[in-house]
Write a protein that holds these residues in place. Structure first.
Motif, PDB file in Angstrom:
ATOM      1  N   ASP A 252       0.829  -1.208   0.000  1.00  0.00           N
ATOM      2  CA  ASP A 252       0.000   0.000   0.000  1.00  0.00           C
ATOM      3  C   ASP A 252       0.864   1.258   0.000  1.00  0.00           C
ATOM      4  O   ASP A 252       0.553   2.242  -0.690  1.00  0.00           O
ATOM      5  N   TRP A 253       1.936   1.237   0.778  1.00  0.00           N
ATOM      6  CA  TRP A 253       2.830   2.390   0.816  1.00  0.00           C
ATOM      7  C   TRP A 253       3.561   2.538  -0.522  1.00  0.00           C
ATOM      8  O   TRP A 253       3.720   3.641  -1.040  1.00  0.00           O
ATOM      9  N   ALA A 254       3.987   1.404  -1.086  1.00  0.00           N
ATOM     10  CA  ALA A 254       4.702   1.436  -2.360  1.00  0.00           C
ATOM     11  C   ALA A 254       3.816   1.972  -3.476  1.00  0.00           C
ATOM     12  O   ALA A 254       4.270   2.758  -4.322  1.00  0.00           O
ATOM     13  N   ILE A 255       2.545   1.585  -3.493  1.00  0.00           N
ATOM     14  CA  ILE A 255       1.669   2.034  -4.578  1.00  0.00           C
ATOM     15  C   ILE A 255       1.408   3.537  -4.476  1.00  0.00           C
ATOM     16  O   ILE A 255       1.269   4.229  -5.488  1.00  0.00           O
ATOM     17  N   LEU A 256       1.376   4.067  -3.264  1.00  0.00           N
ATOM     18  CA  LEU A 256       1.272   5.513  -3.099  1.00  0.00           C
ATOM     19  C   LEU A 256       2.524   6.205  -3.634  1.00  0.00           C
ATOM     20  O   LEU A 256       2.447   7.246  -4.290  1.00  0.00           O
ATOM     21  N   ALA A 257       3.678   5.580  -3.356  1.00  0.00           N
ATOM     22  CA  ALA A 257       4.954   6.167  -3.780  1.00  0.00           C
ATOM     23  C   ALA A 257       5.104   6.188  -5.293  1.00  0.00           C
ATOM     24  O   ALA A 257       5.900   6.962  -5.829  1.00  0.00           O
ATOM     25  N   LEU A 258       4.352   5.355  -5.992  1.00  0.00           N
ATOM     26  CA  LEU A 258       4.458   5.267  -7.450  1.00  0.00           C
ATOM     27  C   LEU A 258       3.498   6.198  -8.175  1.00  0.00           C
ATOM     28  O   LEU A 258       3.402   6.157  -9.398  1.00  0.00           O
ATOM     29  N   GLN A 259       2.804   7.058  -7.411  1.00  0.00           N
ATOM     30  CA  GLN A 259       1.810   7.939  -8.032  1.00  0.00           C
ATOM     31  C   GLN A 259       2.410   9.230  -8.580  1.00  0.00           C
ATOM     32  O   GLN A 259       1.732  10.017  -9.204  1.00  0.00           O
ATOM     33  N   GLY A 260       3.707   9.467  -8.352  1.00  0.00           N
ATOM     34  CA  GLY A 260       4.327  10.693  -8.847  1.00  0.00           C
ATOM     35  C   GLY A 260       4.265  11.795  -7.820  1.00  0.00           C
ATOM     36  O   GLY A 260       3.342  11.862  -6.999  1.00  0.00           O
ATOM     37  N   ASP A 261       5.264  12.689  -7.866  1.00  0.00           N
ATOM     38  CA  ASP A 261       5.350  13.808  -6.935  1.00  0.00           C
ATOM     39  C   ASP A 261       5.228  13.323  -5.491  1.00  0.00           C
ATOM     40  O   ASP A 261       4.549  13.930  -4.666  1.00  0.00           O
ATOM     41  N   PHE A 262       5.904  12.209  -5.205  1.00  0.00           N
ATOM     42  CA  PHE A 262       5.771  11.613  -3.876  1.00  0.00           C
ATOM     43  C   PHE A 262       6.886  12.097  -2.966  1.00  0.00           C
ATOM     44  O   PHE A 262       8.028  12.247  -3.375  1.00  0.00           O
ATOM     45  N   ARG A 263       6.535  12.274  -1.706  1.00  0.00           N
ATOM     46  CA  ARG A 263       7.541  12.583  -0.690  1.00  0.00           C
ATOM     47  C   ARG A 263       7.054  12.048   0.645  1.00  0.00           C
ATOM     48  O   ARG A 263       5.842  11.915   0.872  1.00  0.00           O
ATOM     49  N   VAL A 264       8.000  11.748   1.517  1.00  0.00           N
ATOM     50  CA  VAL A 264       7.642  11.362   2.874  1.00  0.00           C
ATOM     51  C   VAL A 264       6.957  12.568   3.515  1.00  0.00           C
ATOM     52  O   VAL A 264       7.466  13.694   3.421  1.00  0.00           O
ATOM     53  N   PRO A 265       5.792  12.380   4.133  1.00  0.00           N
ATOM     54  CA  PRO A 265       5.044  13.533   4.660  1.00  0.00           C
ATOM     55  C   PRO A 265       5.856  14.323   5.687  1.00  0.00           C
ATOM     56  O   PRO A 265       6.423  13.749   6.610  1.00  0.00           O
ATOM     57  N   ASP A 266       5.914  15.643   5.475  1.00  0.00           N
ATOM     58  CA  ASP A 266       6.602  16.501   6.436  1.00  0.00           C
ATOM     59  C   ASP A 266       5.610  17.255   7.322  1.00  0.00           C
ATOM     60  O   ASP A 266       6.000  18.071   8.155  1.00  0.00           O
ATOM     61  N   GLU A 267       4.333  16.996   7.123  1.00  0.00           N
ATOM     62  CA  GLU A 267       3.295  17.494   8.016  1.00  0.00           C
ATOM     63  C   GLU A 267       2.179  16.455   8.079  1.00  0.00           C
ATOM     64  O   GLU A 267       1.996  15.688   7.130  1.00  0.00           O
ATOM     65  N   PRO A 268       1.488  16.356   9.192  1.00  0.00           N
ATOM     66  CA  PRO A 268       1.679  17.130  10.417  1.00  0.00           C
ATOM     67  C   PRO A 268       3.026  16.836  11.083  1.00  0.00           C
ATOM     68  O   PRO A 268       3.646  15.808  10.811  1.00  0.00           O
ATOM     69  N   ASP A 269       3.442  17.743  11.921  1.00  0.00           N
ATOM     70  CA  ASP A 269       4.736  17.618  12.591  1.00  0.00           C
ATOM     71  C   ASP A 269       4.608  16.596  13.720  1.00  0.00           C
ATOM     72  O   ASP A 269       4.200  16.927  14.832  1.00  0.00           O
ATOM     73  N   ASN A 270       4.928  15.347  13.413  1.00  0.00           N
ATOM     74  CA  ASN A 270       4.793  14.276  14.391  1.00  0.00           C
ATOM     75  C   ASN A 270       5.956  13.300  14.206  1.00  0.00           C
ATOM     76  O   ASN A 270       6.086  12.677  13.153  1.00  0.00           O
ATOM     77  N   LYS A 271       6.784  13.184  15.212  1.00  0.00           N
ATOM     78  CA  LYS A 271       7.997  12.371  15.112  1.00  0.00           C
ATOM     79  C   LYS A 271       7.674  10.910  14.831  1.00  0.00           C
ATOM     80  O   LYS A 271       8.353  10.250  14.033  1.00  0.00           O
ATOM     81  N   TYR A 272       6.627  10.393  15.472  1.00  0.00           N
ATOM     82  CA  TYR A 272       6.274   8.980  15.307  1.00  0.00           C
ATOM     83  C   TYR A 272       5.865   8.698  13.861  1.00  0.00           C
ATOM     84  O   TYR A 272       6.323   7.742  13.243  1.00  0.00           O
TER      85      TYR A 272
END
Length: 314
Positions: A252-272
Motif C-alpha cells: 500500500d505504501w509502495a503504490i502511493l509512492a508510485l503515483q508521482g510527486d511523492f515525498r515522505v510527509p513533512d506534516e503534520p509535525d509528528n515524530k512517530y
C-alpha cells in the motif's frame, strides 16, 4: 529428494510483487530451477501476506518455462478468481451503503481497502477484509458529524442488522449485504497510540472527499485526498506494528509512492509518523523497487521487516 531453499520462496514472491506494482517484466533469474516445493511455499506466503491476487498478476506474464507447476498454478488462478468475486461484492455493498446514507444526509468516505485499490494496476487484486468507512454530516446546518455517525448505525438497526459498539470510541461495526463494515467516528485509536492524538484534527482538515469510480466493479464511492492517504496509510501500518505487519501494508505504501510527486510527509509535525513513514520508505526501496528519497532511520526498518518475516515463518 527435491531440494528446498527457504530463502528462495521469499525472493520469488518479492520479485512477483515488484513486477505487479511496477507493471514491469518479472525478474526471471529468481525463478530459474525453482522446485515445486519452493513454488508451493511461495504460494502459501502470498496467501499469508494478503497478496496472492497481486502476485498472480505477475505470474500471468511469466514465460512458460518459469511458471509454477500446473496444480499450483490452477490453485492460484482459482484463488484470484475468488478474490475478484469478493472484490465486486464489497464494491457493490459500499456503493449501495453510500447511496443509502446520502439519502439521509450522511456523507461517507471509504478509508484504505477498496478505496486505495483504485491506485493499483488491477484494483481487484488489492485484497481486503472488512470495509472501513468514515461517516459525517453532509450539511452541518442540519446535523452534526456525531449525529450523522450515530444515525448511520441507527439506520442499520432499523433494518434488523446487529451493530457492534465494542469499539465505540473509534468505530462501530455491522454486516451489510454480506460485507462487514467498520463505521468510523474518527480515524485513529489514540487511546492506545498516544503519539497520534495530535494528528486526528489534521486528518479531518485534509480529508477532502472526492468521487472515485472503480472500473472492475463499476462502483462509485468517495475516497480521501492523496495527502490524507500519505499520512493515514503509514499510521494504519503503525497500528499493526507489534500485532502482525504484512507485505500488504508495505505494498500500500509502495503504490502511493508510485503515483508521482511523492515525498515522505513533512506534516503534520509528528515524530512517530515521520519515523514510520521513513521506515516504510526504506523497506519499499529495498524490497519493492520504489525510489523514495529518504534519510536513514536506524533500526526501525529492520525491526519491522523482522515482524513481517516472523509472520511468513508461521
Amino acid at each position: 529428494m527435491e531440494s528446498f531453499n527457504p530463502e528462495r520462496p521469499v525472493k520469488m514472491l518479492l520479485a512477483l510483487l515488484r513486477a505487479a506494482l511496477h507493471q514491469s517484466e518479472v525478474e526471471t533469474s529468481f525463478f530459474q530451477h525453482s522446485t515445486a516445493k519452493e513454488w508451493l511455499q511461495c504460494y502459501r506466503l502470498a496467501v499469508q501476506q494478503g497478496v496472492p491476487a497481486l502476485a498472480w498478476g505477475a505470474i500471468e506474464r511469466l514465460p512458460k518455462e518459469y511458471c509454477p507447476p500446473l496444480d499450483i498454478k490452477l490453485s492460484w488462478a482459482l484463488l484470484e478468481e475468488k478474490q475478484l468475486e469478493k472484490y465486486r461484492k464489497h464494491c457493490r455493498a459500499a456503493n449501495e451503503l453510500t447511496k443509502l446514507y446520502a439519502q439521509h444526509g450522511i456523507a461517507t468516505v471509504v478509508l484504505k481497502g477498496i478505496g486505495l485499490s483504485r491506485l493499483y494496476p488491477t484494483p481487484a487484486h488489492r485484497e481486503g477484509g472488512d470495509i472501513d468507512i468514515y461517516t459525517f454530516s453532509a450539511d452541518k446546518s442540519r446535523m452534526t458529524d456525531e449525529e450523522a455517525n450515530s444515525l448511520a448505525n441507527e439506520l442499520m438497526e432499523q433494518q434488523g442488522i446487529n451493530v457492534d459498539y465494542s469499539y465505540i470510541k473509534v468505530h462501530s461495526s455491522f454486516c451489510y449485504n454480506g460485507t462487514t463494515f467498520e463505521n468510523h467516528r474518527r480515524f485513529l485509536n489514540f487511546e492506545t497510540f498516544t503519539e497520534l492524538a495530535d494528528i486526528e484534527e489534521w486528518l479531518k482538515e485534509h480529508l477532502h472527499p472526492q468521487s472515485a469510480v472503480l472500473p472492475d466493479a463499476t462502483c462509485d464511492i468517495n475516497v480521501p485526498s492523496v495527502a490524507f492517504e500519505r499520512v493515514f496509510v503509514p499510521l494504519h501500518a503503525a497500528q499493526h506494528y507489534g500485532t502482525g505487519l504484512s507485505l500488504r501494508h508495505l505494498c500500500d505504501w509502495a503504490i502511493l509512492a508510485l503515483q508521482g510527486d511523492f515525498r515522505v510527509p513533512d506534516e503534520p509535525d509528528n515524530k512517530y509518523l515521520y519515523q514510520v513513514a521513513k521506515a516504510l520508505s526504506q523497506l519499499g526501496n529495498r524490497y519493492l523497487g520504489t525510489s523514495i528519497t529518504v534519510e536513514n532511520c536506524g533500526k526501525l526498518p529492520d525491526e519491522m521487516m523482522k515482524e513481517i518475516d516472523a509472520v511468513m515463518a508461521t
